[in-house]
Motif scaffolding. Structure first.
Motif, PDB file in Angstrom:
ATOM      1  N   PHE A 150       0.465  -1.251  -0.262  1.00  0.00           N
ATOM      2  CA  PHE A 150       0.083   0.010   0.115  1.00  0.00           C
ATOM      3  C   PHE A 150       1.007   1.417  -0.397  1.00  0.00           C
ATOM      4  O   PHE A 150       0.190   2.009  -1.079  1.00  0.00           O
ATOM      5  N   THR A 151       1.909   0.907   0.781  1.00  0.00           N
ATOM      6  CA  THR A 151       2.954   1.998   1.495  1.00  0.00           C
ATOM      7  C   THR A 151       3.385   2.429  -0.543  1.00  0.00           C
ATOM      8  O   THR A 151       3.689   3.820  -0.880  1.00  0.00           O
ATOM      9  N   ILE A 161       1.151   4.260  -2.694  1.00  0.00           N
ATOM     10  CA  ILE A 161       0.574   5.433  -3.092  1.00  0.00           C
ATOM     11  C   ILE A 161       1.748   6.401  -3.133  1.00  0.00           C
ATOM     12  O   ILE A 161       1.835   7.196  -3.710  1.00  0.00           O
ATOM     13  N   LEU A 216       2.530   6.352  -7.046  1.00  0.00           N
ATOM     14  CA  LEU A 216       0.992   7.777  -7.599  1.00  0.00           C
ATOM     15  C   LEU A 216       1.421   8.680  -7.806  1.00  0.00           C
ATOM     16  O   LEU A 216       1.454   9.617  -8.116  1.00  0.00           O
ATOM     17  N   MET A 217       2.269   9.234  -5.890  1.00  0.00           N
ATOM     18  CA  MET A 217       2.592  10.636  -6.078  1.00  0.00           C
ATOM     19  C   MET A 217       4.118  11.173  -6.697  1.00  0.00           C
ATOM     20  O   MET A 217       3.894  11.884  -7.770  1.00  0.00           O
ATOM     21  N   TRP A 277      -1.075  14.213   0.691  1.00  0.00           N
ATOM     22  CA  TRP A 277      -0.125  13.273   0.127  1.00  0.00           C
ATOM     23  C   TRP A 277       0.809  13.111   0.636  1.00  0.00           C
ATOM     24  O   TRP A 277       2.076  11.578   0.782  1.00  0.00           O
ATOM     25  N   THR A 326       0.679  12.000   3.649  1.00  0.00           N
ATOM     26  CA  THR A 326       0.704  10.250   4.538  1.00  0.00           C
ATOM     27  C   THR A 326       1.865   9.299   3.700  1.00  0.00           C
ATOM     28  O   THR A 326       2.055   9.043   4.813  1.00  0.00           O
ATOM     29  N   SER A 327       2.450   9.888   3.227  1.00  0.00           N
ATOM     30  CA  SER A 327       3.135   9.307   2.066  1.00  0.00           C
ATOM     31  C   SER A 327       4.673   8.584   2.972  1.00  0.00           C
ATOM     32  O   SER A 327       5.042   7.846   3.888  1.00  0.00           O
TER      33      SER A 327
END
Length: 148
Positions: free
Chosen positions: A8-9, A12, A15-16, A57, A60-61
């Motif tokens: 998941f990390t 994420i 995508l960033m 984002w 959160t990352s």
């Protein structure tokens, strides 16, 4: 559970990286090629839109990578994850100190109120953004390697 967090990390952060890469090498080039004031207006709108989303984002990352580093501290690849976290922290610091101040000005500009040196300021933002993109690509590569 740790494996799900790792995947998941990585997704994420990946995508960033994709969004920031596309801003640097696709979106801004398209905007710069538009006629008259369209490019500057597009950059201002993009600054408002992405300026609202990207801080969340980035933080959160960084938080996810920190949780991964703590939860996986006894697993192979933790050094890679910690290094990726340090790079993401660097990208946040760069953003706050260097890029956000320029973005905060640029997102309010119109053809009527922009400063005479607005293009130079946008070029400076672009150069700093290229460095930031390089930093987050490196962080992503480290996470992908730690995942393997």
């Amino acid at each position: 559970m740790l494996n799900a967090l790792e995947v998941f990390t990585t997704v994420i952060v990946g995508l960033m990286v994709g969004v920031e890469f596309s801003v640097a090498f696709v979106i801004n080039r398209i905007l710069d090629a538009l006629p008259e004031d369209s490019g500057q207006l597009g950059r201002a709108h993009g600054g408002r839109m992405l300026g609202a989303v990207m801080p969340v984002w980035y933080i959160t990352s960084l938080a996810l990578v920190t949780i991964w580093a703590i939860a996986g501290r006894h697993h192979q690849g933790t050094t890679l994850v910690i290094t990726a976290g340090a790079l993401l922290l660097l990208s946040v610091i760069m953003s706050i100190l260097l890029l956000v101040p320029i973005n905060n000005q640029g997102k309010t500009w119109t053809p009527d109120n922009r400063p005479a040196d607005w293009k130079q300021q946008m070029n400076r933002w672009d150069r700093l953004h290229y460095i930031r993109v390089t930093v987050i690509i490196a962080a992503f590569a480290l996470l992908a390697t730690a995942l393997a």
